[in-house]
Design an enzyme around this catalytic site. Structure first.
Site, short mmCIF file in Angstrom:
data_model
loop_
_atom_site.label_atom_id
_atom_site.label_comp_id
_atom_site.label_asym_id
_atom_site.label_seq_id
_atom_site.Cartn_x
_atom_site.Cartn_y
_atom_site.Cartn_z
N ALA A 290 0.67 -1.53 -0.15
CA ALA A 290 -0.17 0.17 0.41
C ALA A 290 0.99 1.16 0.14
O ALA A 290 1.73 0.97 0.56
CB ALA A 290 -1.21 0.04 1.47
N GLU B 169 -0.01 -9.66 -0.62
CA GLU B 169 -1.93 -10.06 -0.39
C GLU B 169 -2.69 -9.98 -1.78
O GLU B 169 -2.87 -11.17 -1.78
CB GLU B 169 -2.32 -8.83 -0.02
CG GLU B 169 -1.63 -9.17 1.52
CD GLU B 169 -1.51 -7.45 3.03
OE1 GLU B 169 -1.52 -6.52 2.37
OE2 GLU B 169 -2.55 -8.23 3.73
C1 LIG Z 1 -2.11 -3.46 1.98
C2 LIG Z 1 -1.95 -3.30 3.71
C3 LIG Z 1 -2.81 -2.45 4.47
O1 LIG Z 1 -1.02 -4.95 4.36
C4 LIG Z 1 -0.48 -2.26 4.27
C5 LIG Z 1 0.61 -2.58 3.65
O2 LIG Z 1 1.02 -3.39 2.28
S1 LIG Z 1 1.81 -1.24 4.18
C6 LIG Z 1 3.32 -1.64 2.52
C7 LIG Z 1 3.95 -2.79 2.58
N1 LIG Z 1 5.54 -2.20 2.16
C8 LIG Z 1 6.20 -2.30 2.23
O3 LIG Z 1 6.02 -1.68 4.27
C9 LIG Z 1 7.67 -1.65 1.81
C10 LIG Z 1 8.31 -0.16 1.33
N2 LIG Z 1 9.42 -0.59 0.54
C11 LIG Z 1 10.63 -1.04 0.28
O4 LIG Z 1 11.08 -1.19 1.87
C12 LIG Z 1 11.12 -0.92 -0.64
O5 LIG Z 1 11.40 0.89 -1.46
C13 LIG Z 1 11.69 -1.81 -0.70
C14 LIG Z 1 12.35 -2.68 0.13
C15 LIG Z 1 10.67 -2.10 -1.79
C16 LIG Z 1 12.70 -0.89 -2.11
O6 LIG Z 1 13.84 -0.40 -1.71
P1 LIG Z 1 14.51 0.26 -3.09
O7 LIG Z 1 14.27 -0.15 -3.94
O8 LIG Z 1 15.28 0.84 -1.99
O9 LIG Z 1 13.75 1.37 -3.47
P2 LIG Z 1 12.99 3.07 -2.67
O10 LIG Z 1 14.42 3.69 -3.40
O11 LIG Z 1 12.66 2.18 -1.32
O12 LIG Z 1 11.53 2.87 -3.51
C17 LIG Z 1 11.78 3.80 -4.74
C18 LIG Z 1 10.75 4.95 -4.60
O13 LIG Z 1 9.68 3.91 -4.41
C19 LIG Z 1 8.50 4.55 -3.48
N3 LIG Z 1 7.92 3.67 -2.44
C20 LIG Z 1 8.40 2.08 -2.24
N4 LIG Z 1 7.59 1.67 -1.78
C21 LIG Z 1 6.53 2.18 -1.67
C22 LIG Z 1 5.58 2.32 -0.55
N5 LIG Z 1 4.67 1.10 0.32
N6 LIG Z 1 4.42 3.43 -0.56
C23 LIG Z 1 4.95 4.26 -1.16
N7 LIG Z 1 6.30 4.51 -1.85
C24 LIG Z 1 7.04 3.28 -1.96
C25 LIG Z 1 10.02 5.00 -2.92
O14 LIG Z 1 9.66 6.11 -0.98
C26 LIG Z 1 11.08 5.69 -3.29
O15 LIG Z 1 10.39 6.76 -3.92
P3 LIG Z 1 10.91 8.62 -3.73
O16 LIG Z 1 11.14 8.55 -1.68
O17 LIG Z 1 12.12 8.17 -4.05
O18 LIG Z 1 10.12 9.24 -4.14
#
Ligand SMILES: CC(C)(O)CC(=O)SCCNC(=O)CCNC(=O)[C@H](O)C(C)(C)COP(=O)(O)OP(=O)(O)OC[C@H]1O[C@@H](n2cnc3c(N)ncnc32)[C@H](O)[C@@H]1OP(=O)(O)O
Length: 258
Positions: free
Chosen positions: A65, A112
């Site tokens: 999400a 999911e």
């Molecule tokens: C549906 C429910 C109810 O179950 C709730 C959820 O799903 S909560 C979300 C769970 N997901 C996470 O916690 C994953 C979050 N993301 C990461 O941990 C990392 O992005 C990664 C391991 C997937 C990849 O890392 P990396 O290659 O270093 O890329 P990043 O620089 O982190 O990401 C690139 C860009 O994408 C944006 N991003 C990534 N994931 C999300 C997200 N879940 N929501 C919003 N934005 C996301 C990240 O912020 C980067 O953007 P910028 O900040 O550079 O503009």
């Protein structure tokens, strides 16, 4: 319909839906999840479509999400707005088969979403996880329930409590995915599986999907009776006559979905 966060192609009776928010690793924003619910509902209603393939990019199926969009919401906001509820219900109501073709990250809501599909084909670089615990919350659309049914309590607890990721080999060993393929073959493999499904009787396909899903929601005795009656009911179709005649006549069946 024109979508902002999806690319939809209808190809040889298969709808290929690509999540397309590369700047955020296909994070499931409100817009994306509403568009996805609309796209799968439209494909389900389209008589020219027999099967749906859902995919993302080589780097990410979906990173969950959209955390930035959710961060400031209050308990009252998410409860009264039923965050994700209506869209996920629409996706879960799709009666045509949906295959998830997963490359890269399938985390949180991404994992999911893949599990909501009927089966998952993944690429060798796939990584599955429920890292919501790192955000001070838990999975909200199936990560504690479906994942446990797929991989068992021990691995589901491990993933939900530690937030660790599972790679493609472990996902295949654990029964989370049906097959693992090279990244550059992923969409072709999923489309080939979808076309194979599209060549079967649409009636039998729909009944098979319902029967397998019933196994998650009932006792074995009730499920076996449901399956037997569904099998009996298919003898009322022309496709049963055609399928069995074609076998005896050593030719390909020509199903007419009747
Ligand atoms: C549906 C429910 C109810 O179950 C709730 C959820 O799903 S909560 C979300 C769970 N997901 C996470 O916690 C994953 C979050 N993301 C990461 O941990 C990392 O992005 C990664 C391991 C997937 C990849 O890392 P990396 O290659 O270093 O890329 P990043 O620089 O982190 O990401 C690139 C860009 O994408 C944006 N991003 C990534 N994931 C999300 C997200 N879940 N929501 C919003 N934005 C996301 C990240 O912020 C980067 O953007 P910028 O900040 O550079 O503009």
């Amino acid at each position: 319909m024109a979508y902002q966060t999806l690319i939809v192609e209808n190809n040889d009776r298969v709808a290929l839906i690509r999540l397309n928010r590369p700047e955020a690793l296909n994070a499931l924003s409100g817009e994306l999840i509403s568009e996805l619910a609309a796209a799968v509902t439209a494909a389900d209603a389209d008589p020219a479509i027999r099967c749906i393939v859902l995919t993302g990019s080589e780097k990410a199926f979906a990173a969950g999400a959209d955390i930035k969009e959710m961060a400031a919401k209050s308990y009252v906001d998410v409860l009264t707005g039923d965050l994700f509820g209506p869209e996920i219900e629409r996706i879960n109501r799709v009666r045509k088969p949906i295959i998830a073709a997963v490359a890269g990250y399938a985390l949180g809501g991404g994992c999911e979403l893949a599990m909501m599909c009927d089966f998952i084909i993944c690429a060798e670089n796939a990584k599955f996880g429920q890292p919501e615990i790192n955000l001070g919350v838990i999975a909200g659309i199936g990560g504690t329930q479906r994942l446990t049914r797929f991989v068992g309590k021990s691995k589901a607890m491990d993933m939900n409590l530690t937030g660790r990721f599972m790679d493609a080999a472990e996902a295949e060993r654990s029964g989370l995915v049906s097959r693992v393929v090279p990244v550059d073959k992923l969409v072709d493999e999923a489309m080939a599986a979808a076309r194979k499904i599209a060549s079967k009787s649409a009636v039998a396909t729909m009944v098979a999907k319902e029967a397998v899903n019933r196994s998650y929601e009932t006792t074995l005795r009730e499920g076996l009776l449901y399956e037997r009656r569904a099998f009996h009911a298919l003898f009322a179709t022309e496709d049963q006559k055609e399928g069995m005649s074609a076998f005896a006549e050593k030719r390909e069946a020509q199903f007419r979905d009747r």
